[in-house]
Design a protein around this motif. Structure first.
Motif, mmCIF file in Angstrom:
data_model
loop_
_atom_site.group_PDB
_atom_site.id
_atom_site.type_symbol
_atom_site.label_atom_id
_atom_site.label_comp_id
_atom_site.label_asym_id
_atom_site.label_seq_id
_atom_site.Cartn_x
_atom_site.Cartn_y
_atom_site.Cartn_z
ATOM 1 N N MET A 63 157.402 95.891 32.562
ATOM 2 C CA MET A 63 157.286 96.249 33.982
ATOM 3 C C MET A 63 155.939 95.811 34.561
ATOM 4 N N SER A 64 154.908 95.788 33.737
ATOM 5 C CA SER A 64 153.568 95.441 34.209
ATOM 6 C C SER A 64 153.229 93.965 34.051
ATOM 7 N N PHE A 65 153.880 93.287 33.119
ATOM 8 C CA PHE A 65 153.577 91.894 32.822
ATOM 9 C C PHE A 65 154.845 91.059 33.065
ATOM 10 N N LYS A 66 155.056 90.738 34.320
ATOM 11 C CA LYS A 66 156.317 90.143 34.787
ATOM 12 C C LYS A 66 156.537 88.701 34.321
ATOM 13 N N ASN A 67 155.475 88.000 33.949
ATOM 14 C CA ASN A 67 155.598 86.594 33.560
ATOM 15 C C ASN A 67 155.408 86.384 32.062
ATOM 16 N N THR A 68 155.570 87.414 31.299
ATOM 17 C CA THR A 68 155.298 87.361 29.871
ATOM 18 C C THR A 68 156.583 87.354 29.064
ATOM 19 N N GLN A 69 156.595 86.507 28.026
ATOM 20 C CA GLN A 69 157.681 86.540 27.053
ATOM 21 C C GLN A 69 157.191 87.376 25.871
ATOM 22 N N PHE A 70 158.029 88.289 25.413
ATOM 23 C CA PHE A 70 157.691 89.183 24.313
ATOM 24 C C PHE A 70 158.459 88.796 23.062
ATOM 25 N N ILE A 71 157.741 88.719 21.961
ATOM 26 C CA ILE A 71 158.344 88.500 20.654
ATOM 27 C C ILE A 71 158.166 89.793 19.878
ATOM 28 N N LEU A 72 159.264 90.330 19.383
ATOM 29 C CA LEU A 72 159.242 91.613 18.691
ATOM 30 C C LEU A 72 159.530 91.430 17.216
ATOM 31 N N LYS A 84 166.979 95.765 20.418
ATOM 32 C CA LYS A 84 167.930 94.816 21.002
ATOM 33 C C LYS A 84 168.799 95.484 22.052
ATOM 34 N N GLU A 85 169.287 96.657 21.739
ATOM 35 C CA GLU A 85 170.127 97.398 22.677
ATOM 36 C C GLU A 85 169.337 97.830 23.909
ATOM 37 N N LYS A 86 168.144 98.360 23.682
ATOM 38 C CA LYS A 86 167.319 98.879 24.776
ATOM 39 C C LYS A 86 166.854 97.772 25.721
ATOM 40 N N LEU A 87 166.588 96.590 25.186
ATOM 41 C CA LEU A 87 165.974 95.521 25.974
ATOM 42 C C LEU A 87 166.946 94.406 26.354
ATOM 43 N N ALA A 88 168.221 94.625 26.153
ATOM 44 C CA ALA A 88 169.236 93.588 26.398
ATOM 45 C C ALA A 88 169.173 93.023 27.813
ATOM 46 N N GLU A 89 168.867 93.831 28.789
ATOM 47 C CA GLU A 89 168.870 93.373 30.183
ATOM 48 C C GLU A 89 167.764 92.368 30.504
ATOM 49 N N TYR A 90 166.775 92.227 29.612
ATOM 50 C CA TYR A 90 165.647 91.339 29.884
ATOM 51 C C TYR A 90 165.868 89.910 29.404
ATOM 52 N N GLY A 91 166.975 89.652 28.763
ATOM 53 C CA GLY A 91 167.394 88.300 28.403
ATOM 54 C C GLY A 91 166.352 87.487 27.663
ATOM 55 N N GLU A 92 166.025 86.309 28.227
ATOM 56 C CA GLU A 92 165.147 85.353 27.563
ATOM 57 C C GLU A 92 163.688 85.785 27.489
ATOM 58 N N ARG A 93 163.328 86.836 28.165
ATOM 59 C CA ARG A 93 161.948 87.327 28.069
ATOM 60 C C ARG A 93 161.704 88.038 26.744
#
Length: 126
Positions: A63-72, A84-93
């Protein structure tokens, strides 16, 4: 009694609801780390969160870093499934690595930010 599917005291599916009984003010860790990173004025294009657990921290950071891709990354398949379930809506980010401990992660691209919240204390000395 159910067998644990991660190194914490809670099953992955129950972690978010149970962690507050173990660590009061747990959510404050997340917000303070986000505040610290914001104060550093880092251009954060890529962010690795190792020991990501259920993805709650990354969900807040998104929510705070709109242009960031996250690797978990996390050694627990159960925790990664929750992420995966919680963050599914964020797609390629969001990119989830296969279950892996921090010391075995090998990423060739440069990470602007690396976080490991409440995770490395579970590691063995080896």
């Amino acid at each position: 009694m159910q067998k644990h599917d991660n190194a914490s005291a809670h099953l992955s599916k129950e972690y978010d609801s149970k962690i507050h009984s173990t660590i009061p003010y747990y959510e404050n860790f997340h917000q303070e780390i986000i505040n610290l990173i914001k104060s550093m004025d880092i251009e954060s294009n890529t962010w690795l969160d190792t020991g990501c657990g259920t993805g709650t921290f990354v969900q807040k950071a998104l929510m705070s870093f709109k242009n960031t891709q996250f690797i978990l990354a996390d050694p627990s398949e159960g925790m990664l499934n929750e992420s995966k379930e919680k963050l599914a809506e964020y797609g390629e980010r969001i990119k989830l690595l296969e279950p892996i401990p921090s010391q075995k992660i090998s990423i060739k691209e440069k990470m602007d930010i690396i976080t490991a919240i409440q995770s490395h204390h579970y590691m063995s000395k080896e």
